[in-house]
Design an enzyme around this catalytic site. Structure first.
Site, PDB file in Angstrom:
ATOM      1  N   GLY A  12       0.840  -1.168   0.024  1.00  0.00           N
ATOM      2  CA  GLY A  12      -0.152   0.027   0.065  1.00  0.00           C
ATOM      3  C   GLY A  12       0.792   1.377   0.037  1.00  0.00           C
ATOM      4  N   LEU A  13       0.385   2.461  -0.089  1.00  0.00           N
ATOM      5  CA  LEU A  13       0.894   3.476  -0.180  1.00  0.00           C
ATOM      6  C   LEU A  13       1.774   4.121   1.111  1.00  0.00           C
ATOM      7  CD1 LEU A  13      -1.920   5.667  -1.618  1.00  0.00           C
ATOM      8  CD2 LEU A  13       0.148   5.243  -2.896  1.00  0.00           C
ATOM      9  N   SER A  14       2.645   4.718   1.152  1.00  0.00           N
ATOM     10  CA  SER A  14       3.315   5.433   2.096  1.00  0.00           C
ATOM     11  C   SER A  14       2.556   5.930   3.160  1.00  0.00           C
ATOM     12  CB  SER A  14       4.616   6.457   1.798  1.00  0.00           C
ATOM     13  OG  SER A  14       5.101   6.929   2.986  1.00  0.00           O
ATOM     14  N   GLY A  17      -0.289   2.332   6.698  1.00  0.00           N
ATOM     15  CA  GLY A  17      -0.398   1.794   8.099  1.00  0.00           C
ATOM     16  C   GLY A  17       0.281   0.277   8.012  1.00  0.00           C
ATOM     17  N   THR A  19       3.461  -0.659   8.190  1.00  0.00           N
ATOM     18  CA  THR A  19       4.481  -1.110   9.387  1.00  0.00           C
ATOM     19  C   THR A  19       3.729  -1.227  10.563  1.00  0.00           C
ATOM     20  OG1 THR A  19       6.274  -0.091   8.029  1.00  0.00           O
ATOM     21  CG2 THR A  19       6.560  -0.332  10.456  1.00  0.00           C
ATOM     22  N   SER A  86       5.711  -1.619  -2.442  1.00  0.00           N
ATOM     23  CA  SER A  86       5.793  -2.570  -3.487  1.00  0.00           C
ATOM     24  C   SER A  86       4.826  -2.227  -4.741  1.00  0.00           C
ATOM     25  CB  SER A  86       5.603  -4.009  -3.278  1.00  0.00           C
ATOM     26  OG  SER A  86       4.519  -4.314  -2.238  1.00  0.00           O
TER      27      SER A  86
END
Length: 177
Positions: A12-14, A17, A19, A86
């Site tokens: 998913g995007l930076s 959530g 991490t 990714s």
């Protein structure tokens, strides 16, 4: 719950959530007596992939290396939790092939771009919007959302705890010795 080595691939995007979910999931699995390892995108970039940049080719190589590491961890009986942007479907498909379809669980952290930008803990979106950072996924580069992930979690609608429970529920249904 049966122990089984698998790879949970959070994409998913930076600031979506990934991490946060990865570490909470690792804590839950560890509490259940499972061995697990988190491969966080930022940490991987400082260790396993420190020689890579953010070109399309380097991003693909980053994913390839992480997938190989996940396969190695699974072979050692460890649950691998990869938390990486990714952004390209083809790279994620190749990661699935490397790890093996039966052991690969793709989790799309589908938090909307607007929410990720509001969070922006590293200031990446602000830098991308002002032109200081080129090719940030979601702003200067594409993010190709998974077409058929095993799970989709929007952290703007679901707590971390609920997300972890959702993943654990899925893993219980897939448990293999």
């Amino acid at each position: 719950m049966k122990h089984f080595p698998c790879t949970i691939w959070l994409t998913g995007l930076s600031a979506a959530g990934k991490t946060t979910i990865a570490h909470a999931l690792a804590a839950a699995l560890t509490a259940q007596g499972r061995m697990c390892d988190v491969l966080d995108g930022d940490v991987v970039r400082q260790t396993l992939c420190r020689d890579l940049g953010f070109s399309r080719e380097d991003r693909s190589e980053n994913i390839r290396r992480v997938a190989v590491r996940c396969k190695e961890l699974n072979a050692a009986g460890v649950v691998a939790i990869a938390a990486l942007v990714s952004p390209y479907r083809d790279d994620r498909d190749k990661a699935r092939e490397t790890v093996g379809d039966a052991r690969f669980v793709e989790v799309f952290v589908s938090t909307p771009l607007a929410v990720c930008e509001r969070r922006d803990p590293k200031g990446l979106y602000k830098k991308a919007r002002t032109g200081e950072l080129a090719n940030l996924t979601g702003v200067g580069d594409v993010y190709e959302a998974p077409l058929a992930p095993e799970l989709s979690i929007d952290t703007s609608l679901q707590t971390t705890e609920a997300a972890v429970e959702t993943v654990l529920h899925l893993l219980n249904g897939r448990a293999k010795v």
